[in-house]
Design an enzyme around this catalytic site. Structure first.
Site, short mmCIF file in Angstrom:
data_model
loop_
_atom_site.label_atom_id
_atom_site.label_comp_id
_atom_site.label_asym_id
_atom_site.label_seq_id
_atom_site.Cartn_x
_atom_site.Cartn_y
_atom_site.Cartn_z
CD GLN A 187 -1.00 -0.23 3.69
OE1 GLN A 187 -1.09 0.53 4.42
NE2 GLN A 187 -1.53 -1.56 3.98
CG HIS A 204 -0.57 5.52 3.71
ND1 HIS A 204 -1.66 4.96 4.00
CD2 HIS A 204 0.16 4.90 4.59
CE1 HIS A 204 -1.49 3.78 4.67
NE2 HIS A 204 -0.32 3.80 5.00
CD GLU A 212 2.42 3.63 7.78
OE1 GLU A 212 0.94 3.93 7.61
OE2 GLU A 212 2.69 2.58 7.59
CG HIS A 272 4.06 1.12 3.46
ND1 HIS A 272 3.67 2.35 3.01
CD2 HIS A 272 3.27 0.77 4.51
CE1 HIS A 272 2.43 2.58 3.78
NE2 HIS A 272 2.06 1.57 4.52
NE ARG A 313 -6.24 -3.12 0.93
CZ ARG A 313 -7.51 -2.99 1.42
NH1 ARG A 313 -8.55 -3.12 0.46
NH2 ARG A 313 -8.08 -2.38 2.54
ZN ZN Z 1 0.46 1.99 5.94
#
Ligand code: ZN
Length: 343
Positions: free
Chosen positions: A117, A119, A136, A193, A213
């Site tokens: 995925q 972001h 993240e 990632h 995704r």
């Molecule tokens: Zn993630």
């Protein structure tokens, strides 16, 4: 920004007192849990949480996100959800600005790999998803032998990225990185990632639930009998090309009897680890208006002025703005985070 989401969720039953809250008590939090096709039962067996099923992937430990807010479990705000406290008593958070509490701390149990995925950043996410983007980072709590993450890709141009994704040439596209307990990985928005099979991480992230995704290993969700949705075009749009590893300067310093590791200090958040093997360690408020804590191992005491609180593995709390210094005693491993300037 979040009005449309807010309507879909009920507020807690707890009454929120008006006025200015100046209590120096920590805000202990009761996590929310998310079942996932890749999840397992280690959140119960390793952390002692009451989980909803044997496929529990995520503990949303310090969360004000409306898809799974944590609930305060002590003091004057007992029973109040963290998002409600953010909305009604901003002084607890040093009158920090922003529509939403900016951080989200999770513990993830990847019985099998998560989807591959990516972001979006804030700009893209606010435009297309009406919420924050997501940068993240992961602290690896435990990992089976030979565990790995997917982290970045090998495409040299966006055209090559699109071609490799469309032709499903995952071996050529995806970069695999071995991991072990104690590792730290920073995952800026735009980084392709996947957390690998057999890995548990503590994730500190921007408070967002937008995931594009790319590939889901052709898995079928038992509950729905369907493959989960992919977001190919958005993934191609938001992926950083070429991939570049962020430069991290990890610093280690002795603080009292403890060792404090600084993993990252960015505009979004700072993340630290405190390891204490007996004795005591002091903490002081920095520029950040509030501080988040997750106990990953051991047990001991948190001391604020003349008050002592017992803490142990699996406990999460926030120290509000009015708490300017604190002390830990015992055998403890904690992940500590703070909002950054842009949070
Ligand atoms: Zn993630």
């Amino acid at each position: 920004m979040n009005i449309w989401v807010k309507k879909r969720y009920n507020v807690s039953e707890a009454k929120i007192e008006r006025g200015t809250a100046m209590s120096k008590e920590p805000l202990f939090l009761e996590p929310a849990f998310q079942e996932k096709i890749w999840g397992g039962n280690k959140l119960a067996s390793e952390f002692g949480y009451k989980i909803p099923s044997e496929h529990t992937g995520e503990c949303w430990a310090i969360s004000a996100h409306l898809h799974g807010p944590a609930t305060i479990s002590n003091g004057e705000f007992k029973g109040v959800k963290l998002n409600e406290l953010w909305d009604s008593h901003r002084e607890v958070f040093g009158n920090a600005k922003g529509d939403v509490f900016p951080l989200l701390t999770k513990i993830l149990d990847a019985r099998t790999a998560l989807s591959v995925q990516v972001h979006p950043d804030d700009k893209y996410a606010l435009k297309h998803e009406h919420e924050l983007g997501k940068t993240e980072c992961w602290y690896v709590i435990s990992a089976d032998e030979d565990s790995e993450m997917i982290y970045g890709h090998h495409a040299k141009s966006r055209a090559e990225l699109a071609e490799l994704i469309e032709n499903e040439q995952w071996n050529k596209l995806l970069r695999h990185v071995p991991v072990k307990a104690g590792d730290f990985l920073y995952v800026p928005s735009g980084t392709i990632h996947a957390i690998g099979k057999g890995v548990m991480v503590l994730e500190t992230q921007q408070s967002s639930d937008t995931t594009y995704r790319v590939y889901d290993f052709d898995r079928v969700d038992e509950k729905t009998g369907q493959k989960r949705e992919l977001h190919i075009q958005q993934s191609i749009d938001v992926t950083n090309v070429p991939h570049e590893d962020p430069k991290l300067e990890t610093k280690v310093a002795k603080v009292g009897d403890g060792m404090l590791t600084t993993f990252v200090q960015t505009d979004f958040f700072s993340v630290y680890k405190l390891e204490l093997e007996g004795g005591q360690s002091m903490g002081i408020r920095t520029k950040a208006p509030y501080t988040l804590f997750s106990v990953l191992d051991g047990h001991g005491k948190l001391i604020i002025e003349d008050q002592e609180y017992s803490i142990k593995k699996g406990v999460h709390f926030i120290l509000p703005f009015v708490v300017k210094q604190w002390q830990f005693r015992g055998n403890l491993t904690l992940i500590i985070s703070e909002p950054g300037e842009k949070a």
